[in-house]
Design a protein around this motif. Structure first.
Motif, mmCIF file in Angstrom:
data_model
loop_
_atom_site.group_PDB
_atom_site.id
_atom_site.type_symbol
_atom_site.label_atom_id
_atom_site.label_comp_id
_atom_site.label_asym_id
_atom_site.label_seq_id
_atom_site.Cartn_x
_atom_site.Cartn_y
_atom_site.Cartn_z
ATOM 1 N N ILE A 58 7.507 -35.273 34.434
ATOM 2 C CA ILE A 58 8.132 -34.014 34.528
ATOM 3 C C ILE A 58 9.520 -33.977 35.020
ATOM 4 O O ILE A 58 9.919 -34.508 35.986
ATOM 5 C CB ILE A 58 7.369 -33.289 35.494
ATOM 6 C CG1 ILE A 58 5.804 -33.235 34.875
ATOM 7 C CG2 ILE A 58 7.959 -31.627 35.819
ATOM 8 C CD1 ILE A 58 4.785 -32.374 36.089
ATOM 9 N N ALA A 59 10.478 -33.431 34.099
ATOM 10 C CA ALA A 59 11.848 -33.368 34.640
ATOM 11 C C ALA A 59 12.448 -31.892 34.282
ATOM 12 O O ALA A 59 12.312 -31.266 33.174
ATOM 13 C CB ALA A 59 12.772 -34.334 33.731
ATOM 14 N N ASN A 60 12.473 -31.121 35.381
ATOM 15 C CA ASN A 60 13.224 -29.911 35.610
ATOM 16 C C ASN A 60 14.525 -29.909 35.809
ATOM 17 O O ASN A 60 15.041 -30.534 36.399
ATOM 18 C CB ASN A 60 12.298 -29.300 36.681
ATOM 19 C CG ASN A 60 10.761 -29.171 36.418
ATOM 20 O OD1 ASN A 60 10.362 -29.149 34.963
ATOM 21 N ND2 ASN A 60 10.055 -29.193 37.431
ATOM 22 N N VAL A 61 15.006 -28.664 35.199
ATOM 23 C CA VAL A 61 16.462 -28.336 35.443
ATOM 24 C C VAL A 61 16.413 -26.903 36.234
ATOM 25 O O VAL A 61 16.068 -25.753 35.755
ATOM 26 C CB VAL A 61 17.289 -28.375 34.281
ATOM 27 C CG1 VAL A 61 18.919 -27.667 34.314
ATOM 28 C CG2 VAL A 61 17.315 -29.447 33.315
ATOM 29 N N ASN A 62 17.033 -26.862 37.349
ATOM 30 C CA ASN A 62 17.265 -25.673 38.224
ATOM 31 C C ASN A 62 15.952 -25.094 38.518
ATOM 32 O O ASN A 62 15.782 -23.544 38.585
ATOM 33 C CB ASN A 62 18.460 -24.613 37.502
ATOM 34 C CG ASN A 62 19.675 -25.243 37.296
ATOM 35 O OD1 ASN A 62 20.211 -25.924 38.322
ATOM 36 N ND2 ASN A 62 20.380 -24.902 36.330
ATOM 37 N N ILE A 63 15.049 -25.804 38.645
ATOM 38 C CA ILE A 63 13.707 -25.519 39.166
ATOM 39 C C ILE A 63 13.206 -26.507 40.008
ATOM 40 O O ILE A 63 13.412 -27.708 39.615
ATOM 41 C CB ILE A 63 12.908 -24.931 38.227
ATOM 42 C CG1 ILE A 63 11.407 -24.233 38.902
ATOM 43 C CG2 ILE A 63 12.320 -26.104 37.479
ATOM 44 C CD1 ILE A 63 10.760 -23.364 37.700
ATOM 45 N N GLY A 64 12.172 -26.259 40.925
ATOM 46 C CA GLY A 64 11.897 -27.341 41.971
ATOM 47 C C GLY A 64 10.676 -28.349 41.043
ATOM 48 O O GLY A 64 10.525 -28.236 40.050
ATOM 49 N N THR A 65 10.279 -29.242 41.968
ATOM 50 C CA THR A 65 9.397 -30.236 41.378
ATOM 51 C C THR A 65 8.056 -29.915 41.234
ATOM 52 O O THR A 65 7.240 -30.508 40.343
ATOM 53 C CB THR A 65 9.438 -31.762 42.077
ATOM 54 O OG1 THR A 65 9.150 -31.045 43.518
ATOM 55 C CG2 THR A 65 10.792 -32.050 42.137
ATOM 56 N N SER A 66 7.499 -28.716 42.041
ATOM 57 C CA SER A 66 6.031 -28.315 41.799
ATOM 58 C C SER A 66 5.883 -26.927 41.217
ATOM 59 O O SER A 66 7.234 -26.404 40.833
ATOM 60 C CB SER A 66 5.768 -27.742 43.547
ATOM 61 O OG SER A 66 6.525 -27.106 44.033
ATOM 62 N N GLY A 67 4.682 -26.502 41.020
ATOM 63 C CA GLY A 67 4.490 -25.206 40.331
ATOM 64 C C GLY A 67 4.618 -25.198 38.807
ATOM 65 O O GLY A 67 5.323 -24.577 38.098
ATOM 66 N N ALA A 68 3.982 -26.392 38.097
ATOM 67 C CA ALA A 68 3.887 -26.579 36.941
ATOM 68 C C ALA A 68 3.042 -25.759 36.138
ATOM 69 O O ALA A 68 1.866 -25.256 36.573
ATOM 70 C CB ALA A 68 3.406 -27.984 36.438
ATOM 71 N N GLU A 69 3.304 -25.217 34.838
ATOM 72 C CA GLU A 69 2.588 -24.223 34.199
ATOM 73 C C GLU A 69 1.741 -25.046 33.209
ATOM 74 O O GLU A 69 1.910 -26.135 33.030
ATOM 75 C CB GLU A 69 3.597 -23.679 33.350
ATOM 76 C CG GLU A 69 4.413 -22.551 33.952
ATOM 77 C CD GLU A 69 5.476 -21.682 32.854
ATOM 78 O OE1 GLU A 69 4.773 -21.428 32.059
ATOM 79 O OE2 GLU A 69 6.547 -21.482 33.150
ATOM 80 N N ILE A 70 0.495 -24.580 32.933
ATOM 81 C CA ILE A 70 -0.466 -25.181 32.447
ATOM 82 C C ILE A 70 -0.301 -25.387 30.490
ATOM 83 O O ILE A 70 -0.785 -26.162 30.072
ATOM 84 C CB ILE A 70 -1.719 -24.364 32.427
ATOM 85 C CG1 ILE A 70 -1.732 -22.882 31.746
ATOM 86 C CG2 ILE A 70 -2.341 -24.388 33.626
ATOM 87 C CD1 ILE A 70 -2.026 -22.894 30.210
ATOM 88 N N GLY A 71 0.819 -24.597 30.302
ATOM 89 C CA GLY A 71 1.270 -24.996 28.669
ATOM 90 C C GLY A 71 1.601 -26.145 28.584
ATOM 91 O O GLY A 71 1.534 -26.845 27.493
ATOM 92 N N GLY A 72 2.319 -26.932 29.571
ATOM 93 C CA GLY A 72 2.826 -28.314 29.249
ATOM 94 C C GLY A 72 1.901 -29.252 29.631
ATOM 95 O O GLY A 72 1.062 -29.057 30.449
ATOM 96 N N ALA A 73 1.862 -30.515 29.187
ATOM 97 C CA ALA A 73 1.143 -31.779 29.756
ATOM 98 C C ALA A 73 1.748 -31.908 31.118
ATOM 99 O O ALA A 73 2.731 -32.202 31.421
ATOM 100 C CB ALA A 73 1.241 -32.759 28.590
ATOM 101 N N PHE A 74 0.577 -32.290 31.915
ATOM 102 C CA PHE A 74 0.995 -32.903 33.106
ATOM 103 C C PHE A 74 0.544 -34.194 33.600
ATOM 104 O O PHE A 74 -0.433 -34.529 33.091
ATOM 105 C CB PHE A 74 0.063 -31.643 34.361
ATOM 106 C CG PHE A 74 0.337 -32.204 35.609
ATOM 107 C CD1 PHE A 74 1.415 -31.214 36.471
ATOM 108 C CD2 PHE A 74 -0.656 -33.135 36.405
ATOM 109 C CE1 PHE A 74 1.631 -31.666 37.678
ATOM 110 C CE2 PHE A 74 -0.068 -33.308 37.695
ATOM 111 C CZ PHE A 74 0.963 -32.616 38.505
ATOM 112 N N GLY A 75 1.432 -34.854 34.027
ATOM 113 C CA GLY A 75 1.269 -36.157 34.333
ATOM 114 C C GLY A 75 2.475 -36.879 34.507
ATOM 115 O O GLY A 75 3.706 -36.315 34.515
ATOM 116 N N GLY A 76 2.521 -38.253 35.015
ATOM 117 C CA GLY A 76 3.560 -39.108 35.137
ATOM 118 C C GLY A 76 3.646 -40.298 34.763
ATOM 119 O O GLY A 76 2.738 -41.068 34.302
ATOM 120 N N GLU A 77 4.463 -41.213 34.993
ATOM 121 C CA GLU A 77 4.585 -42.631 34.549
ATOM 122 C C GLU A 77 4.730 -43.579 35.757
ATOM 123 O O GLU A 77 4.523 -43.377 36.993
ATOM 124 C CB GLU A 77 6.080 -42.820 33.824
ATOM 125 C CG GLU A 77 6.211 -41.919 32.684
ATOM 126 C CD GLU A 77 5.264 -41.950 31.667
ATOM 127 O OE1 GLU A 77 4.636 -43.185 31.520
ATOM 128 O OE2 GLU A 77 4.679 -40.874 31.164
#
Length: 511
Positions: A452-471
């Motif tokens: 997950i890589a965000n611009v001008n928003i924090g690291t938490s609070g993911a929306e369900i429309g995107g795939a959630f997970g990491g490397e």
């Protein structure tokens, strides 16, 4: 909502549990020796009976038997169960959210948000039921068609963590059911009450949709119950959320029996703040990401990488915001930071700060234990901490599941990226900048190495429309939106010959 013991002045919450469970359709939970503590007061809310090996075996067998017919039900019809679940979640959002608060210690706004996330993923899954697409490919052979089909996988074992006791279950279960799988759920032994509630609601939804209620099974217990799921060949997929250490145990055991794994493990998430950043926006986002759920989210912000030219100003603003935080009983109005998960969490936080200071870190603010009226000796509250570090030491590279924000500085953007990526975990990340080149570089292949890589928003609070997970040590799995559904299905490649000839691939002749 709360009672006060007249002798000890301790807040009592257990009296709320029977009414909440009854409202959610549970009249008599299985009582036993497994104590369920509330982190708000440390008191025992109830004692439940854990499932034994025979019960777990039976639950897996029931799910496997139900799968044999459930997989043949058309996906839009399977979605009827998930649609009914969303209806029940809306109806009982307040009761389920209060149960989340009692078991996890989340402030009510966050608890309601978690239940809303369940509703959102149900809506997504219902739409998904008509979009389980496969490709049709051009065949190199005349009179042939090449395509792929997606089929239900089997029994899905869901092992969830305490900090999101219902949302992560819903991510997995709503999608798995629509994909034609059945589910066996082993929740955290810290949050079995919310699990009982969700299981009851799903069974009600199945009955309302005229579906086999055996499609969902619940097993309560400790790590041994999860281990039984992990080792059982009838369980096609293990979706496990927890620590990296847990993933190291689960992954090889599932691989040894050629099962599938979906691992959502640790996050040591960072945000880069550049000279062009909107600091008003950045401060708000940083504070929520770092202190939300008392820093006990897998996506919590733990490292702040700030350009040296703005570090002092940003730290002053953050320290001012931190000093205004209200730490306390989450059931009281105005509280923003609730309890840690227990005494062991406070000990980890205290030890991590001590190590950071030993490595040359400066404690800017917070980091002390907070006494909360009405909390017993087993409850622990702490004021979120900001620690300025001279470099990225070993303790900074570790994930401490507590509200500690380590601050590092940089002079050039390449150094910022190297610091950002220089940890074993790779879940969530963010950059605060108004420079398009910096934002695009952060999102590029040589930028953030996180899922997950965000611009001008924090690291938490993911929306369900995107795939959630990491490397990296986060595990590499994906849940929730986008095409994460493919993890819950098996793919078949099909070749159809509608001609009267039998040409071979690659032009091979076998006359």
């Amino acid at each position: 909502m709360t009672e006060i013991d007249s002798e000890t002045r301790t807040v009592r919450l257990a009296h709320r549990v029977p009414a909440l469970l009854n409202a959610l359709g549970i009249e008599s939970p299985p009582t036993g020796e497994m104590a369920v503590h509330s982190p708000i007061t440390g008191e025992v809310l109830v004692g439940l009976r854990p499932a034994g090996p025979a019960e777990i075996d039976s639950a897996i067998e029931e799910a496997a038997a139900a799968f044999r017919s459930w997989r043949t039900v058309p996906a839009p019809q399977r979605a009827a169960v998930v649609r009914e679940l969303a209806v029940l979640l809306r109806r009982h959002q307040d009761e389920l959210a209060e149960l989340v608060t009692l078991e996890v210690g989340k402030i009510p706004a966050e608890a309601r948000g978690e239940v809303q996330e369940m509703i959102d993923i149900c809506e997504f899954a219902v739409g998904l039921s008509r979009q389980l697409y496969g490709y049709t490919m051009a065949s190199e052979r005349p009179g042939h068609r090449l395509m792929e089909t997606w089929h239900p996988l089997g029994v899905v074992g869901v092992i969830s963590a305490f900090n999101f006791p219902v949302a992560v279950w819903a991510w997995n279960t709503a999608v798995a059911l629509v994909c034609g799988d059945t589910v066996v759920w082993k929740p955290s032994d810290r949050t079995p009450l919310t699990a009982l509630a969700c299981h009851a609601l799903l069974r009600r939804a199945a009955r309302a949709a005229a579906a086999d209620p055996r499609i969902h099974q619940l097993v309560l217990g400790t790590g041994a119950a999860g281990a039984q799921l992990v080792d059982d060949e009838r369980v096609a997929l293990i979706s496990a959320t927890g620590s990296v250490a847990m993933g190291r145990r689960v992954g090889p055991r599932v691989a040894a029996r050629f099962g599938r794994c979906l691992l959502e493990l640790g996050g040591n998430n960072a945000a880069v703040v550049t000279p062009s950043a909107d600091l008003d926006l950045a401060v708000r986002a940083i504070v929520f990401a770092a202190v939300g759920t008392a820093g006990q989210r897998c996506t919590s912000l733990r490292r702040l990488i700030v350009h040296a030219g703005i570090a002092d100003e940003l730290l002053n603003r953050l320290a001012g915001a931190y000093r205004q935080l209200r730490v306390g009983n989450p059931l009281e109005p105005g509280v923003q930071v609730g309890p840690l998960s227990g005494p062991e969490a406070w000990e980890r936080m205290r030890d991590a700060i001590d190590l950071a200071r030993r490595d040359g870190g400066e404690l800017i603010c917070g980091g002390h234990e907070v006494t909360v009226d009405g909390a017993g000796s087993a409850a622990r509250y702490a004021h979120p901490a900001i620690v300025r570090m001279p470099d990225q030491t070993e303790i900074v590279r570790e994930e401490t599941f507590a509200p500690i924000l380590y601050v590092l500085t940089y002079d050039d953007f390449d150094t910022a990226l190297a610091l950002h990526n220089g940890v074993p975990q790779g879940l969530s990340s963010a950059i605060f900048t108004t420079d398009q080149r910096e934002s695009e570089r952060f999102l590029a292949a040589d930028g953030s190495d996180c899922g997950i890589a965000n611009v001008n928003i924090g690291t938490s609070g993911a929306e369900i429309g995107g795939a959630f997970g990491g490397e990296k040590h986060t595990g590499g799995g994906r849940e929730s939106g986008s095409d994460a559904w493919k993890a819950y299905m098996r793919r078949a490649t099909n070749t159809i010959n509608y001609s009267s000839d039998l040409p071979l691939a690659q032009g091979i002749r076998f006359d």
